[in-house]
Design a protein around this motif. Structure first.
Motif, PDB file in Angstrom:
ATOM      1  N   THR A 170       0.822  -1.208   0.000  1.00  0.00           N
ATOM      2  CA  THR A 170       0.000   0.000   0.000  1.00  0.00           C
ATOM      3  C   THR A 170       0.856   1.258   0.000  1.00  0.00           C
ATOM      4  N   THR A 171       1.945   1.276   0.740  1.00  0.00           N
ATOM      5  CA  THR A 171       2.851   2.429   0.689  1.00  0.00           C
ATOM      6  C   THR A 171       3.386   2.602  -0.724  1.00  0.00           C
ATOM      7  N   PHE A 172       3.807   1.502  -1.332  1.00  0.00           N
ATOM      8  CA  PHE A 172       4.331   1.550  -2.702  1.00  0.00           C
ATOM      9  C   PHE A 172       3.251   2.043  -3.662  1.00  0.00           C
ATOM     10  N   THR A 173       2.020   1.513  -3.531  1.00  0.00           N
ATOM     11  CA  THR A 173       0.941   1.881  -4.443  1.00  0.00           C
ATOM     12  C   THR A 173       0.540   3.337  -4.264  1.00  0.00           C
ATOM     13  N   ALA A 174       0.427   3.783  -3.026  1.00  0.00           N
ATOM     14  CA  ALA A 174       0.043   5.174  -2.779  1.00  0.00           C
ATOM     15  C   ALA A 174       1.095   6.134  -3.339  1.00  0.00           C
ATOM     16  N   LYS A 179      -6.244   4.858   2.420  1.00  0.00           N
ATOM     17  CA  LYS A 179      -5.034   5.553   1.980  1.00  0.00           C
ATOM     18  C   LYS A 179      -5.027   5.730   0.466  1.00  0.00           C
ATOM     19  N   LEU A 180      -5.436   4.710  -0.281  1.00  0.00           N
ATOM     20  CA  LEU A 180      -5.457   4.819  -1.734  1.00  0.00           C
ATOM     21  C   LEU A 180      -6.517   5.808  -2.197  1.00  0.00           C
ATOM     22  N   ALA A 181      -7.674   5.806  -1.534  1.00  0.00           N
ATOM     23  CA  ALA A 181      -8.727   6.755  -1.896  1.00  0.00           C
ATOM     24  C   ALA A 181      -8.258   8.186  -1.667  1.00  0.00           C
ATOM     25  N   VAL A 236      -3.863  -0.983  -9.724  1.00  0.00           N
ATOM     26  CA  VAL A 236      -4.599  -1.966  -8.933  1.00  0.00           C
ATOM     27  C   VAL A 236      -3.654  -2.600  -7.923  1.00  0.00           C
ATOM     28  N   GLU A 237      -4.051  -2.572  -6.666  1.00  0.00           N
ATOM     29  CA  GLU A 237      -3.268  -3.239  -5.618  1.00  0.00           C
ATOM     30  C   GLU A 237      -3.941  -4.545  -5.236  1.00  0.00           C
ATOM     31  N   SER A 238      -3.174  -5.606  -5.171  1.00  0.00           N
ATOM     32  CA  SER A 238      -3.706  -6.902  -4.759  1.00  0.00           C
ATOM     33  C   SER A 238      -3.768  -6.970  -3.231  1.00  0.00           C
ATOM     34  N   TYR A 239      -4.051  -8.129  -2.684  1.00  0.00           N
ATOM     35  CA  TYR A 239      -4.152  -8.301  -1.243  1.00  0.00           C
ATOM     36  C   TYR A 239      -3.386  -9.555  -0.832  1.00  0.00           C
ATOM     37  N   SER A 240      -2.937  -9.559   0.416  1.00  0.00           N
ATOM     38  CA  SER A 240      -2.158 -10.670   0.942  1.00  0.00           C
ATOM     39  C   SER A 240      -1.028 -10.978  -0.057  1.00  0.00           C
ATOM     40  N   ASP A 241      -0.788 -12.267  -0.349  1.00  0.00           N
ATOM     41  CA  ASP A 241       0.231 -12.623  -1.337  1.00  0.00           C
ATOM     42  C   ASP A 241      -0.427 -13.236  -2.569  1.00  0.00           C
TER      43      ASP A 241
END
Length: 270
Positions: free
Chosen positions: A16-20, A62-64, A172-177
């Motif tokens: 999420t840090t990377f995506t944001a 955070k992404l929103a 698009v960010e995925s979740y978990s692995d």
């Protein structure tokens, strides 16, 4: 331009840090199709949401906030799951050790939030008070849940996939692995993030590897894990990520600067 960010570890990969930071760098809207948080580990976030009659997590929030325009977390995250730890309790309804699903929130396009409740556990009082669970669907067995997910979760995710496909650009960010959160999504480029490293892949090759992995004998899963996919590919680039302090992670400009080399490698792969 469609980009995917996935993580090679179940928790704390840094997705999420990377995506944001990538949203900040490009000005492109971010999406988190599936997300979840824990009643125990994410209690502050859980309380803040349910006290306003909503259910979402810090990643979607955070992404929103990072995305251009006014964006509700629910609009970019149609499926959210609330978990509860069950120490020594064996496997819950979904077969997860020492963790039970409590409530799902499903947000269809242009529709009101819908809720699904696990009838085999006690829902926390705050959620009972804050969320409209009187109208929720209650499930008590896995076949019931699977059927409901096919009828409600699946269409909500498909609708989001169509929205993403119709956009000129999306992150698009995925979740978990999990290798990809939308089965039909074919990105232009993929960043696989883990502590201290980002590997970049061609999107079409990554999607084909997902298809191959889903037909393998690893676990018989519909969702492919990142490790099973990246085992089939060589990265186009591998970049070391610097460690960031909390105040740096909260400053998206600082993130965009610190991860600049990784973002350049990703964007040059498109």
């Amino acid at each position: 331009m469609k980009l995917l960010v996935a993580g090679s570890s179940e928790v704390d990969a840094g997705k999420t840090t990377f995506t944001a930071g990538l949203v900040e760098r490009t000005g492109v809207r971010g999406f988190k199709p599936r997300a979840g948080n824990g009643f125990w580990y994410d209690h502050d976030d859980y309380r803040r949401a349910v006290e306003t009659g909503r259910l979402y997590g810090k990643d979607a929030k955070k992404l929103a906030a990072a995305s251009p325009g006014e964006v509700r977390p629910e609009a970019i995250n149609p499926v959210h799951r609330l978990w509860m730890p069950v120490p020594g309790g064996g496997k819950g309804l979904l077969g997860r050790e020492e963790r039970a699903f409590l409530v799902d929130r499903i947000t269809p396009p242009a529709g009101e939030d819908r809720y699904v409740v696990n009838g085999t556990v006690n829902v926390p009082e705050e959620a009972e008070r804050g969320l409209p669970l009187d109208e929720a669907t209650v499930v008590e067995a896995l076949p019931e849940l699977n059927d409901l997910m096919a009828r409600s979760h699946g269409p909500a995710l498909d609708a989001l996939g169509e929205r993403i496909e119709s956009r000129e650009a999306a992150i698009v960010e995925s979740y978990s692995d999990i290798a990809r959160p939308l089965s039909a999504f074919v990105p232009d480029a993929v960043a696989v993030v883990e502590p201290r490293r980002c590997r970049v892949y061609d999107g079409e090759r990554y999607a084909k590897a997902c298809d191959v992995a889903s037909g393998s004998a690893h676990e018989g899963r519909l969702e492919e894990r990142v490790g099973h996919v990246t085992d089939l590919l060589d990265p186009a680039a591998s970049v070391t990520l610097p460690a960031l302090a909390g105040e740096e992670r909260a400053d998206l400009g600082a993130v965009a600067s610190a991860y600049g080399e990784a973002y350049e490698a990703l964007l040059s792969t498109v």
